[in-house]
Design an enzyme around this catalytic site. Structure first.
Site, mmCIF file in Angstrom:
data_model
loop_
_atom_site.group_PDB
_atom_site.id
_atom_site.type_symbol
_atom_site.label_atom_id
_atom_site.label_comp_id
_atom_site.label_asym_id
_atom_site.label_seq_id
_atom_site.Cartn_x
_atom_site.Cartn_y
_atom_site.Cartn_z
ATOM 1 N N ASP A 220 -11.631 27.245 -103.761
ATOM 2 C CA ASP A 220 -12.872 26.531 -104.036
ATOM 3 C C ASP A 220 -13.298 26.722 -105.489
ATOM 4 O O ASP A 220 -12.721 27.523 -106.234
ATOM 5 C CB ASP A 220 -13.981 26.925 -103.055
ATOM 6 C CG ASP A 220 -14.374 28.390 -103.143
ATOM 7 O OD1 ASP A 220 -14.464 28.917 -104.259
ATOM 8 O OD2 ASP A 220 -14.614 29.004 -102.089
ATOM 9 N N LYS A 221 -14.303 25.982 -105.904
ATOM 10 C CA LYS A 221 -14.712 25.938 -107.311
ATOM 11 C C LYS A 221 -15.038 27.323 -107.863
ATOM 12 O O LYS A 221 -14.696 27.647 -109.011
ATOM 13 C CB LYS A 221 -15.917 25.014 -107.471
ATOM 14 C CG LYS A 221 -16.415 24.878 -108.900
ATOM 15 C CD LYS A 221 -17.641 23.988 -108.978
ATOM 16 C CE LYS A 221 -18.171 23.920 -110.411
ATOM 17 N NZ LYS A 221 -19.430 23.121 -110.507
#
Length: 241
Positions: free
Chosen positions: A108-109
Protein backbone atom coordinates in the site's frame (compact mmCIF):
# COMPACT_ATOMS: atom_id res chain seq x y z
CA UNK A 1 -11.05 -33.51 -25.28
CA UNK A 2 -11.95 -30.11 -26.79
CA UNK A 3 -9.07 -27.75 -27.54
CA UNK A 4 -8.90 -25.02 -24.86
CA UNK A 5 -9.70 -21.53 -26.05
CA UNK A 6 -8.98 -18.20 -24.37
CA UNK A 7 -10.15 -14.66 -24.99
CA UNK A 8 -7.93 -12.52 -27.22
CA UNK A 9 -7.15 -9.97 -24.48
CA UNK A 10 -6.12 -12.74 -22.10
CA UNK A 11 -3.83 -14.27 -24.73
CA UNK A 12 -2.04 -10.94 -25.25
CA UNK A 13 -1.64 -10.54 -21.50
CA UNK A 14 -0.43 -14.11 -20.95
CA UNK A 15 2.31 -13.56 -23.51
CA UNK A 16 3.64 -10.72 -21.39
CA UNK A 17 2.94 -7.92 -23.86
CA UNK A 18 0.59 -5.81 -21.73
CA UNK A 19 -2.04 -6.03 -19.02
CA UNK A 20 -5.41 -7.52 -19.91
CA UNK A 21 -7.10 -4.11 -19.58
CA UNK A 22 -4.49 -2.55 -21.88
CA UNK A 23 -5.00 -5.40 -24.37
CA UNK A 24 -8.73 -4.71 -24.36
CA UNK A 25 -8.02 -1.07 -25.23
CA UNK A 26 -5.71 -2.12 -28.08
CA UNK A 27 -8.39 -4.45 -29.42
CA UNK A 28 -11.18 -1.85 -29.17
CA UNK A 29 -8.96 0.64 -31.03
CA UNK A 30 -8.59 -1.77 -33.95
CA UNK A 31 -4.87 -2.36 -33.43
CA UNK A 32 -5.12 -6.17 -33.25
CA UNK A 33 -5.61 -8.59 -36.14
CA UNK A 34 -6.32 -12.31 -36.07
CA UNK A 35 -5.48 -14.18 -39.27
CA UNK A 36 -5.31 -10.87 -41.13
CA UNK A 37 -8.66 -9.54 -39.92
CA UNK A 38 -9.17 -6.76 -37.37
CA UNK A 39 -10.93 -8.07 -34.26
CA UNK A 40 -12.53 -5.66 -31.80
CA UNK A 41 -13.89 -8.18 -29.27
CA UNK A 42 -11.53 -8.73 -26.31
CA UNK A 43 -13.23 -12.10 -25.64
CA UNK A 44 -12.77 -13.35 -29.22
CA UNK A 45 -11.83 -17.04 -28.78
CA UNK A 46 -8.23 -17.93 -29.58
CA UNK A 47 -6.53 -21.31 -29.78
CA UNK A 48 -2.89 -20.41 -29.17
CA UNK A 49 -0.51 -21.68 -31.79
CA UNK A 50 -3.21 -22.07 -34.43
CA UNK A 51 -3.98 -18.46 -35.29
CA UNK A 52 -1.77 -15.59 -36.38
CA UNK A 53 -2.11 -12.55 -34.13
CA UNK A 54 -0.65 -9.17 -35.08
CA UNK A 55 -0.51 -5.87 -33.20
CA UNK A 56 -0.09 -2.71 -35.29
CA UNK A 57 0.70 -4.90 -38.27
CA UNK A 58 3.50 -6.84 -36.57
CA UNK A 59 2.98 -10.53 -35.97
CA UNK A 60 2.94 -11.47 -32.33
CA UNK A 61 6.01 -12.85 -30.62
CA UNK A 62 6.07 -13.61 -26.92
CA UNK A 63 7.97 -10.94 -25.01
CA UNK A 64 11.17 -12.13 -23.31
CA UNK A 65 10.48 -12.92 -19.66
CA UNK A 66 11.79 -10.30 -17.24
CA UNK A 67 11.80 -10.50 -13.45
CA UNK A 68 12.95 -7.70 -11.17
CA UNK A 69 12.79 -6.44 -7.61
CA UNK A 70 12.24 -2.85 -6.49
CA UNK A 71 12.83 -1.22 -3.14
CA UNK A 72 9.53 0.65 -3.09
CA UNK A 73 9.62 4.07 -1.41
CA UNK A 74 6.84 5.20 0.87
CA UNK A 75 4.21 7.37 -0.81
CA UNK A 76 3.87 5.53 -4.14
CA UNK A 77 0.80 3.51 -5.07
CA UNK A 78 1.15 0.05 -6.60
CA UNK A 79 -0.77 0.50 -9.83
CA UNK A 80 -0.02 1.40 -13.43
CA UNK A 81 -2.40 4.36 -13.50
CA UNK A 82 -4.01 6.16 -10.59
CA UNK A 83 -7.36 7.86 -11.08
CA UNK A 84 -6.41 10.45 -8.43
CA UNK A 85 -3.16 11.37 -10.16
CA UNK A 86 -0.88 10.07 -7.41
CA UNK A 87 2.66 8.93 -8.17
CA UNK A 88 2.91 5.20 -8.84
CA UNK A 89 5.67 2.62 -8.48
CA UNK A 90 6.21 2.83 -12.25
CA UNK A 91 7.93 6.17 -11.67
CA UNK A 92 10.89 4.13 -10.41
CA UNK A 93 11.09 2.27 -13.76
CA UNK A 94 10.88 5.37 -16.01
CA UNK A 95 13.50 5.54 -18.72
CA UNK A 96 14.69 1.96 -18.23
CA UNK A 97 13.43 0.76 -21.61
CA UNK A 98 11.62 -2.20 -20.05
CA UNK A 99 8.63 -3.96 -21.64
CA UNK A 100 5.28 -4.06 -19.84
CA UNK A 101 5.69 -5.51 -16.34
CA UNK A 102 3.09 -6.11 -13.65
CA UNK A 103 3.59 -5.94 -9.88
CA UNK A 104 3.53 -9.31 -8.13
CA UNK A 105 1.15 -8.57 -5.29
CA UNK A 106 0.97 -5.11 -3.74
CA UNK A 107 2.32 -2.79 -1.10
CA UNK A 108 0.00 0.00 0.00
CA UNK A 109 0.95 3.66 -0.37
CA UNK A 110 2.32 4.01 3.17
CA UNK A 111 4.36 0.78 3.02
CA UNK A 112 7.92 0.31 1.78
CA UNK A 113 10.33 -2.35 0.71
CA UNK A 114 10.52 -5.39 -1.53
CA UNK A 115 8.17 -5.40 -4.50
CA UNK A 116 8.49 -7.81 -7.44
CA UNK A 117 7.61 -7.16 -11.08
CA UNK A 118 7.44 -9.56 -14.02
CA UNK A 119 5.69 -10.32 -17.31
CA UNK A 120 5.20 -14.00 -16.43
CA UNK A 121 1.65 -14.38 -15.04
CA UNK A 122 1.96 -18.07 -14.01
CA UNK A 123 5.15 -17.31 -12.05
CA UNK A 124 3.45 -14.38 -10.33
CA UNK A 125 0.37 -16.47 -9.55
CA UNK A 126 2.53 -19.13 -7.88
CA UNK A 127 4.12 -16.53 -5.58
CA UNK A 128 0.82 -14.94 -4.58
CA UNK A 129 -1.14 -18.20 -4.23
CA UNK A 130 -2.38 -18.32 -0.60
CA UNK A 131 -2.12 -22.11 -0.59
CA UNK A 132 1.56 -22.53 -1.41
CA UNK A 133 2.92 -19.08 -2.15
CA UNK A 134 6.04 -17.58 -0.62
CA UNK A 135 6.10 -16.35 2.98
CA UNK A 136 6.42 -12.56 3.17
CA UNK A 137 8.52 -11.02 5.95
CA UNK A 138 8.11 -7.46 7.25
CA UNK A 139 9.83 -5.17 9.72
CA UNK A 140 7.20 -3.06 11.43
CA UNK A 141 7.71 -0.10 13.76
CA UNK A 142 4.86 0.19 16.26
CA UNK A 143 3.86 2.76 18.86
CA UNK A 144 3.85 0.44 21.90
CA UNK A 145 6.31 -1.83 23.69
CA UNK A 146 4.88 -5.35 23.31
CA UNK A 147 5.05 -8.09 25.90
CA UNK A 148 5.14 -11.84 25.27
CA UNK A 149 1.37 -12.12 25.67
CA UNK A 150 0.78 -9.60 22.88
CA UNK A 151 3.21 -11.36 20.53
CA UNK A 152 1.42 -14.64 21.19
CA UNK A 153 -1.95 -13.01 20.54
CA UNK A 154 -0.79 -11.73 17.15
CA UNK A 155 0.10 -15.25 16.05
CA UNK A 156 -3.14 -16.69 17.45
CA UNK A 157 -5.03 -14.04 15.50
CA UNK A 158 -8.32 -12.23 15.79
CA UNK A 159 -11.55 -11.98 13.78
CA UNK A 160 -11.89 -8.66 11.93
CA UNK A 161 -14.85 -7.91 9.64
CA UNK A 162 -15.54 -11.59 9.13
CA UNK A 163 -11.91 -12.55 8.45
CA UNK A 164 -9.52 -14.30 10.80
CA UNK A 165 -6.30 -12.28 10.69
CA UNK A 166 -3.08 -13.70 12.12
CA UNK A 167 0.66 -13.67 11.63
CA UNK A 168 2.59 -16.84 10.91
CA UNK A 169 5.27 -15.62 13.32
CA UNK A 170 6.13 -12.47 15.27
CA UNK A 171 9.32 -11.58 17.13
CA UNK A 172 10.62 -8.45 18.81
CA UNK A 173 13.64 -6.99 17.00
CA UNK A 174 14.36 -4.04 19.28
CA UNK A 175 12.58 -1.59 21.56
CA UNK A 176 13.08 1.94 22.84
CA UNK A 177 11.19 3.92 25.45
CA UNK A 178 7.98 4.32 23.42
CA UNK A 179 8.41 2.45 20.14
CA UNK A 180 9.43 -1.03 19.04
CA UNK A 181 10.30 -2.91 15.86
CA UNK A 182 8.71 -6.29 15.15
CA UNK A 183 9.53 -8.88 12.51
CA UNK A 184 6.24 -10.27 11.21
CA UNK A 185 5.93 -13.14 8.73
CA UNK A 186 2.73 -13.80 6.77
CA UNK A 187 1.84 -16.94 4.86
CA UNK A 188 -1.32 -15.46 3.38
CA UNK A 189 -1.99 -12.22 1.55
CA UNK A 190 -5.08 -10.44 2.81
CA UNK A 191 -5.62 -6.75 2.10
CA UNK A 192 -3.69 -4.50 4.54
CA UNK A 193 -3.41 -7.55 6.79
CA UNK A 194 -0.69 -6.34 9.17
CA UNK A 195 -2.23 -2.90 9.68
CA UNK A 196 -5.68 -4.38 10.32
CA UNK A 197 -4.31 -7.05 12.66
CA UNK A 198 -2.37 -4.55 14.73
CA UNK A 199 -5.26 -2.06 14.78
CA UNK A 200 -7.44 -4.78 16.33
CA UNK A 201 -5.07 -4.64 19.34
CA UNK A 202 -4.99 -0.80 19.35
CA UNK A 203 -1.43 -0.76 17.98
CA UNK A 204 -0.43 1.99 15.59
CA UNK A 205 1.97 1.35 12.70
CA UNK A 206 4.71 3.95 12.28
CA UNK A 207 6.62 2.21 9.47
CA UNK A 208 6.07 -1.01 7.55
CA UNK A 209 8.88 -2.41 5.39
CA UNK A 210 8.73 -5.69 3.48
CA UNK A 211 12.20 -7.21 3.75
CA UNK A 212 11.77 -10.65 2.17
CA UNK A 213 9.59 -12.76 -0.09
CA UNK A 214 10.40 -16.41 0.47
CA UNK A 215 14.20 -16.76 0.27
CA UNK A 216 14.64 -13.45 -1.56
CA UNK A 217 15.88 -10.66 0.74
CA UNK A 218 15.70 -6.93 0.09
CA UNK A 219 19.30 -6.61 1.26
CA UNK A 220 21.07 -3.31 0.62
CA UNK A 221 19.18 -2.33 -2.55
CA UNK A 222 18.78 1.48 -2.29
CA UNK A 223 15.32 2.95 -1.88
CA UNK A 224 13.67 3.64 -5.25
CA UNK A 225 16.17 1.42 -7.10
CA UNK A 226 15.58 -1.91 -8.85
CA UNK A 227 17.57 -4.85 -10.14
CA UNK A 228 16.89 -7.95 -12.20
CA UNK A 229 16.59 -11.29 -10.45
CA UNK A 230 19.15 -13.98 -11.11
CA UNK A 231 18.15 -17.31 -12.65
CA UNK A 232 18.66 -18.93 -9.24
CA UNK A 233 16.37 -16.39 -7.53
CA UNK A 234 13.69 -16.84 -10.20
CA UNK A 235 13.75 -20.61 -9.80
CA UNK A 236 13.75 -20.42 -5.99
CA UNK A 237 10.62 -18.28 -5.98
CA UNK A 238 8.87 -20.11 -8.80
CA UNK A 239 8.80 -23.50 -7.12
CA UNK A 240 8.54 -26.54 -9.39
CA UNK A 241 6.95 -24.78 -12.35
Amino acid sequence: MPTPRHGLARVLSKQGLCSRSEAARWIAAGRVEVDGRVVRDPEYPIVQGRQRIAVDGRELDAAPRIYLMLNKPRGLVTTAQDERGRDTVYRCLDGAGLPWLAPVGRLDKASEGLLLFCNDPPWAAHITDPGHGAVKTYHVQIDVIPDEALLAALTAGVDVDGEHLRAQSVCLLRAGDKHAWLEIALDEGRNRQIRRLLAAFDIGVLRLVRVAIGPLRLGDLPKGQWRRLSAHEIAALGGDR
